[in-house]
Design a protein around this motif. Structure first.
Motif, short mmCIF file in Angstrom:
data_model
loop_
_atom_site.label_atom_id
_atom_site.label_comp_id
_atom_site.label_asym_id
_atom_site.label_seq_id
_atom_site.Cartn_x
_atom_site.Cartn_y
_atom_site.Cartn_z
N GLY A 196 -12.98 9.05 -12.58
CA GLY A 196 -12.74 7.70 -13.07
C GLY A 196 -11.41 7.13 -12.64
N GLY A 197 -10.35 7.93 -12.72
CA GLY A 197 -9.02 7.45 -12.32
C GLY A 197 -8.96 7.14 -10.84
N LYS A 198 -9.58 7.97 -10.03
CA LYS A 198 -9.59 7.74 -8.59
C LYS A 198 -10.39 6.50 -8.25
N VAL A 199 -11.50 6.30 -8.94
CA VAL A 199 -12.31 5.10 -8.73
C VAL A 199 -11.48 3.86 -9.02
N ASP A 200 -10.77 3.86 -10.14
CA ASP A 200 -9.94 2.72 -10.52
C ASP A 200 -8.91 2.41 -9.45
N THR A 201 -8.27 3.45 -8.92
CA THR A 201 -7.23 3.26 -7.91
C THR A 201 -7.82 2.69 -6.63
N LEU A 202 -8.94 3.25 -6.18
CA LEU A 202 -9.53 2.79 -4.93
C LEU A 202 -10.06 1.36 -5.04
N VAL A 203 -10.59 1.01 -6.19
CA VAL A 203 -11.04 -0.37 -6.40
C VAL A 203 -9.84 -1.31 -6.40
N TRP A 252 0.81 -1.22 0.00
CA TRP A 252 0.00 0.00 0.00
C TRP A 252 0.84 1.27 0.00
N HIS A 253 2.13 1.15 0.29
CA HIS A 253 2.99 2.33 0.23
C HIS A 253 3.10 2.87 -1.19
N ALA A 254 2.84 2.02 -2.18
CA ALA A 254 2.87 2.48 -3.58
C ALA A 254 1.78 3.49 -3.85
N GLY A 274 0.14 9.14 -0.87
CA GLY A 274 -0.22 10.39 -1.54
C GLY A 274 -1.57 10.31 -2.23
N LEU A 275 -2.02 9.09 -2.50
CA LEU A 275 -3.32 8.89 -3.13
C LEU A 275 -4.37 8.47 -2.11
N LEU A 276 -3.92 7.87 -1.00
CA LEU A 276 -4.83 7.40 0.03
C LEU A 276 -4.73 8.27 1.28
N PRO A 277 -5.85 8.55 1.93
CA PRO A 277 -5.78 9.27 3.21
C PRO A 277 -4.95 8.48 4.21
N SER A 278 -4.27 9.18 5.10
CA SER A 278 -3.40 8.49 6.06
C SER A 278 -4.20 7.53 6.95
#
Length: 285
Positions: A144-151, A89-91, A94-98
């Motif tokens: 859309g990009g954020k959805v893809d990342t979170l999924v 998940w470190h990858a 910056g994209l995920l809340p702490s």
């Protein structure tokens, strides 16, 4: 009540303080052993400052702590695993809340997870299609990009159920979770099938709270309890909100939520009856 990063610092600090005391050392003596100022040890033990994984290992060596599982857990609380490698998940830093990263790290290291859900299927039990629909509803259709990342992250989390030492998962689901039409009939059919498959895993226990029980403790909101074998002082309750998560670590809070979960589990259908219930819904009953 404190937020995730503070909880991790406090829990790590309390454990290191207890281990130092067990080794018969004062904070000043511990500091001299590792070549630090005493104030640094005090800040770490009180949770006022973070600590690097390498520094945790130095302290554990100084305290002659030889339990490899305890080593790994405490080093992970500091932000890395025992070999100093970065977790997957470190990858996404910056994209995920702490607080979400904190949740994932606790999930990855916990021995068991108890979750009561009254709205949607828990993330560890979601199909990719269901996860996408839920995520899209939360973040909005324009990302859309954020959805893809979170999924992608949500599906990666599910590896804890397939590891050599899988997470023991106990989930109590309000009937509304299964009745809510997320993504349409096809998505729901796939989700129902996967719940039936997951429920047959030896380390997964799924129970449904049918509407017939009326009001129950879960109507106050969903929650998760993470537990660590022989380390109840590291257990934590997580309350999830739209923009953040709240982490509860006090013993009184833990006892209240454990009692609440036991109450809900006692009112819910047995795992066997739950399988029949889900199968009936899947068949359109």
């Amino acid at each position: 009540m404190r937020y995730g990063p503070a909880v991790r610092r406090r829990k790590l600090g309390a454990q290191l303080r207890a281990l130092r005391a067990h080794a018969g050392l004062t904070s000043g003596e511990a500091a001299r052993l590792v070549g630090w100022h005493q104030s640094k040890v005090s800040r770490i033990e009180t949770g006022r400052s973070g600590v690097k994984p390498a520094d945790v290992r130095r302290l554990l060596d100084a305290y002659d702590v030889r339990d490899p599982e305890l080593h790994e857990l405490l080093v992970v609380l500091a932000g890395s695993d025992g070999d100093g490698r970065r977790h997957w998940w470190h990858a996404y830093r910056g994209l995920l809340p702490s607080t979400y990263s904190d949740f994932i790290s606790l999930e990855a290291q916990a021995d068991s997870m108890r979750t009561l859900e009254n709205s949607v299927v828990p993330g560890l039990l979601q199909t990719p299609e269901y996860a996408r629909e839920v995520t899209r509803a939360v973040v909005g259709g324009t990302h859309g990009g954020k959805v893809d990342t979170l999924v992608e992250v949500r599906l990666a989390r599910q590896a804890v159920l397939r590891s050599n030492k899988p997470l023991r998962l106990s989930a109590v689901l309000d009937e509304a979770v299964l009745r809510r039409n997320v993504g349409g009939p096809e998505v729901m059919a796939g989700q129902m099938a996967w719940l039936q498959e997951a429920a047959r895993l030896p380390h997964v226990r799924i129970q449904v709270l049918p509407f017939g029980v009326g009001a129950h403790i879960g109507v106050s909101g969903p929650f998760v309890i993470f537990s660590f074998t022989n380390r109840s002082d590291l257990d934590v309750v997580v309350l999830d909100h739209l923009t953040s998560s709240l982490y509860l670590e006090q013993k009184d809070d833990l006892q209240l939520y454990e009692a609440a979960f036991d109450s809900a589990r006692g009112q819910a259908l047995s795992p066997g009856d739950t399988l029949d219930f889900i199968a009936g819904l899947a068949d359109g009953a």
